[in-house]
Design a protein around this motif. Structure first.
Motif, PDB file in Angstrom:
ATOM      1  N   ARG A 133       6.997  53.335 -14.578  1.00 47.16           N
ATOM      2  CA  ARG A 133       8.152  53.500 -15.465  1.00 47.16           C
ATOM      3  C   ARG A 133       8.209  54.947 -15.928  1.00 47.16           C
ATOM      4  NH1 ARG A 133       5.720  48.750 -18.242  1.00 47.16           N
ATOM      5  NH2 ARG A 133       6.888  46.925 -17.570  1.00 47.16           N
ATOM      6  N   GLY A 134       9.402  55.507 -15.866  1.00 48.98           N
ATOM      7  CA  GLY A 134       9.599  56.856 -16.360  1.00 48.98           C
ATOM      8  C   GLY A 134      10.377  56.837 -17.652  1.00 48.98           C
ATOM      9  N   MET A 135      10.659  57.991 -18.146  1.00 49.99           N
ATOM     10  CA  MET A 135      11.435  58.110 -19.379  1.00 49.99           C
ATOM     11  C   MET A 135      12.922  58.111 -19.052  1.00 49.99           C
ATOM     12  SD  MET A 135       9.031  60.774 -21.343  1.00 49.99           S
ATOM     13  CE  MET A 135       7.277  60.558 -21.227  1.00 49.99           C
ATOM     14  N   ASP A 136      13.694  57.760 -20.034  1.00 50.60           N
ATOM     15  CA  ASP A 136      15.157  57.740 -19.921  1.00 50.60           C
ATOM     16  C   ASP A 136      15.666  56.686 -18.948  1.00 50.60           C
ATOM     17  OD1 ASP A 136      15.352  59.969 -21.736  1.00 50.60           O
ATOM     18  OD2 ASP A 136      14.807  61.264 -20.062  1.00 50.60           O
ATOM     19  N   GLY A 137      14.820  55.702 -18.610  1.00 48.81           N
ATOM     20  CA  GLY A 137      15.271  54.598 -17.767  1.00 48.81           C
ATOM     21  C   GLY A 137      15.192  54.846 -16.271  1.00 48.81           C
ATOM     22  N   CYS A 138      14.342  55.752 -15.838  1.00 48.66           N
ATOM     23  CA  CYS A 138      14.171  55.985 -14.400  1.00 48.66           C
ATOM     24  C   CYS A 138      12.750  55.610 -13.994  1.00 48.66           C
ATOM     25  CB  CYS A 138      14.459  57.448 -14.048  1.00 48.66           C
ATOM     26  SG  CYS A 138      13.196  58.616 -14.607  1.00 48.66           S
ATOM     27  N   ILE A 139      12.441  55.788 -12.731  1.00 49.78           N
ATOM     28  CA  ILE A 139      11.095  55.588 -12.200  1.00 49.78           C
ATOM     29  C   ILE A 139      10.512  56.958 -11.897  1.00 49.78           C
ATOM     30  CG2 ILE A 139       9.760  54.658 -10.263  1.00 49.78           C
ATOM     31  CD1 ILE A 139      12.013  52.528  -9.970  1.00 49.78           C
ATOM     32  N   PHE A 140       9.273  57.184 -12.307  1.00 53.22           N
ATOM     33  CA  PHE A 140       8.566  58.413 -11.982  1.00 53.22           C
ATOM     34  C   PHE A 140       7.724  58.168 -10.739  1.00 53.22           C
ATOM     35  CE2 PHE A 140       8.034  60.435 -16.507  1.00 53.22           C
ATOM     36  CZ  PHE A 140       9.387  60.719 -16.552  1.00 53.22           C
ATOM     37  N   GLU A 190      13.990  46.392 -11.877  1.00 51.89           N
ATOM     38  CA  GLU A 190      14.659  45.859 -13.070  1.00 51.89           C
ATOM     39  C   GLU A 190      14.661  46.892 -14.198  1.00 51.89           C
ATOM     40  OE1 GLU A 190      14.098  42.254 -16.293  1.00 51.89           O
ATOM     41  OE2 GLU A 190      13.292  41.987 -14.282  1.00 51.89           O
ATOM     42  N   TYR A 191      13.518  47.528 -14.428  1.00 50.73           N
ATOM     43  CA  TYR A 191      13.409  48.525 -15.493  1.00 50.73           C
ATOM     44  C   TYR A 191      14.439  49.644 -15.318  1.00 50.73           C
ATOM     45  CZ  TYR A 191      11.702  52.490 -18.166  1.00 50.73           C
ATOM     46  OH  TYR A 191      11.626  53.563 -19.001  1.00 50.73           O
ATOM     47  N   ALA A 192      14.556  50.160 -14.110  1.00 50.34           N
ATOM     48  CA  ALA A 192      15.462  51.280 -13.843  1.00 50.34           C
ATOM     49  C   ALA A 192      16.888  50.818 -13.521  1.00 50.34           C
ATOM     50  CB  ALA A 192      14.919  52.131 -12.695  1.00 50.34           C
ATOM     51  N   GLU A 193      17.095  49.495 -13.536  1.00 52.18           N
ATOM     52  CA  GLU A 193      18.409  48.919 -13.239  1.00 52.18           C
ATOM     53  C   GLU A 193      18.959  49.432 -11.911  1.00 52.18           C
ATOM     54  OE1 GLU A 193      21.029  49.493 -16.590  1.00 52.18           O
ATOM     55  OE2 GLU A 193      19.541  48.698 -18.001  1.00 52.18           O
ATOM     56  N   LEU A 194      18.085  49.469 -10.900  1.00 54.17           N
ATOM     57  CA  LEU A 194      18.514  49.960  -9.594  1.00 54.17           C
ATOM     58  C   LEU A 194      19.427  48.940  -8.939  1.00 54.17           C
ATOM     59  CD1 LEU A 194      15.225  51.509  -8.158  1.00 54.17           C
ATOM     60  CD2 LEU A 194      17.036  52.609  -9.504  1.00 54.17           C
ATOM     61  N   LYS A 195      20.554  49.420  -8.508  1.00 50.60           N
ATOM     62  CA  LYS A 195      21.513  48.612  -7.765  1.00 50.60           C
ATOM     63  C   LYS A 195      21.570  49.222  -6.369  1.00 50.60           C
ATOM     64  CE  LYS A 195      22.520  46.557 -11.671  1.00 50.60           C
ATOM     65  NZ  LYS A 195      21.637  45.504 -12.054  1.00 50.60           N
ATOM     66  N   ALA A 248      15.566  62.362  -7.388  1.00 48.91           N
ATOM     67  CA  ALA A 248      15.644  63.745  -7.861  1.00 48.91           C
ATOM     68  C   ALA A 248      14.253  64.359  -7.879  1.00 48.91           C
ATOM     69  CB  ALA A 248      16.260  63.791  -9.263  1.00 48.91           C
ATOM     70  N   GLY A 249      14.132  65.544  -7.306  1.00 45.47           N
ATOM     71  CA  GLY A 249      12.877  66.278  -7.364  1.00 45.47           C
ATOM     72  C   GLY A 249      12.762  66.981  -8.699  1.00 45.47           C
ATOM     73  N   VAL A 250      11.600  66.820  -9.349  1.00 47.39           N
ATOM     74  CA  VAL A 250      11.376  67.431 -10.660  1.00 47.39           C
ATOM     75  C   VAL A 250       9.994  68.095 -10.656  1.00 47.39           C
ATOM     76  CG1 VAL A 250      11.438  67.062 -13.161  1.00 47.39           C
ATOM     77  CG2 VAL A 250      12.724  65.525 -11.671  1.00 47.39           C
ATOM     78  N   GLU A 301      11.900  61.531  -9.375  1.00 53.28           N
ATOM     79  CA  GLU A 301      12.436  60.439 -10.173  1.00 53.28           C
ATOM     80  C   GLU A 301      13.427  59.635  -9.344  1.00 53.28           C
ATOM     81  OE1 GLU A 301      12.150  62.822 -14.445  1.00 53.28           O
ATOM     82  OE2 GLU A 301      14.130  62.426 -13.602  1.00 53.28           O
ATOM     83  N   ILE A 302      13.446  58.329  -9.582  1.00 61.82           N
ATOM     84  CA  ILE A 302      14.386  57.432  -8.909  1.00 61.82           C
ATOM     85  C   ILE A 302      15.295  56.865  -9.982  1.00 61.82           C
ATOM     86  CG2 ILE A 302      14.654  55.358  -7.511  1.00 61.82           C
ATOM     87  CD1 ILE A 302      11.742  55.875  -6.490  1.00 61.82           C
ATOM     88  N   TRP A 303      16.595  57.031  -9.771  1.00 60.47           N
ATOM     89  CA  TRP A 303      17.592  56.679 -10.781  1.00 60.47           C
ATOM     90  C   TRP A 303      18.646  55.725 -10.237  1.00 60.47           C
ATOM     91  CZ3 TRP A 303      18.072  58.433 -15.824  1.00 60.47           C
ATOM     92  CH2 TRP A 303      17.200  59.460 -16.203  1.00 60.47           C
ATOM     93  N   ASN A 304      19.152  54.890 -11.094  1.00 59.12           N
ATOM     94  CA  ASN A 304      20.412  54.199 -10.870  1.00 59.12           C
ATOM     95  C   ASN A 304      21.461  55.314 -10.805  1.00 59.12           C
ATOM     96  OD1 ASN A 304      23.022  53.446 -12.208  1.00 59.12           O
ATOM     97  ND2 ASN A 304      22.161  51.395 -12.128  1.00 59.12           N
TER      98      ASN A 304
END
Length: 146
Positions: free
Chosen positions: A34-41, A95-100, A106-108, A113-116
């Protein structure tokens, strides 16, 4: 080092293509959590080990530290890419990142990071609107110039 923004689709089985530019750093495996702001690290194993050392230095006598570390580690897992360069993401993280269907990778710098995709668009717009102010705040925090 991870840089760039890549748009890919996650399939019904939870598989997501990892950008080709990232794969060499992930060949030995990597950690997703789990990452911050609702993404996956996502962390290469070497970077994860550095992060673990830092987390072990945190004072467990502080309740907020225990909550953070517990939440962060509980969803962490080690992953490998399949032959097509995909990762099969755990349903808890999906589910945590609400991936659809539409996702953004995104490279950081030392992590990715993996984002919806919808969430990514929102946070990108908010950040773009305040980018100048954020860079000034960064300069105030550390000796930092863009």
């Amino acid at each position: 080092m991870f840089m760039g923004e890549f748009h890919h689709n996650i399939d019904a089985k939870g598989r997501l293509i990892v950008p080709a530019k990232f794969r060499a750093e992930l060949e030995q495996g990597f950690i997703l959590t789990r990452g911050m702001d609702g993404c996956i690290f996502g962390y290469p194993l070497q970077q994860w080990q550095k992060l673990e050392q830092q987390l072990q230095q945190l004072p467990l006598t502080k309740k907020k530290v225990r909550f953070f570390v517990r939440f962060f580690y509980a969803s962490a897992g080690q992953y490998q890419l399949d032959l097509q360069g995909r990762v099969n993401i755990d349903p808890v993280l999906i589910e945590y990142a609400e991936l659809k269907k539409d996702c953004v990778i995104a490279g950081v710098s030392e992590r990715f990071e993996i984002w919806n995709a919808y969430k990514w668009a929102q946070i990108s717009e908010q950040t773009a609107q305040s980018f100048d102010l954020l860079s000034e705040e960064m300069h105030d925090l550390v000796d930092f110039d863009l």
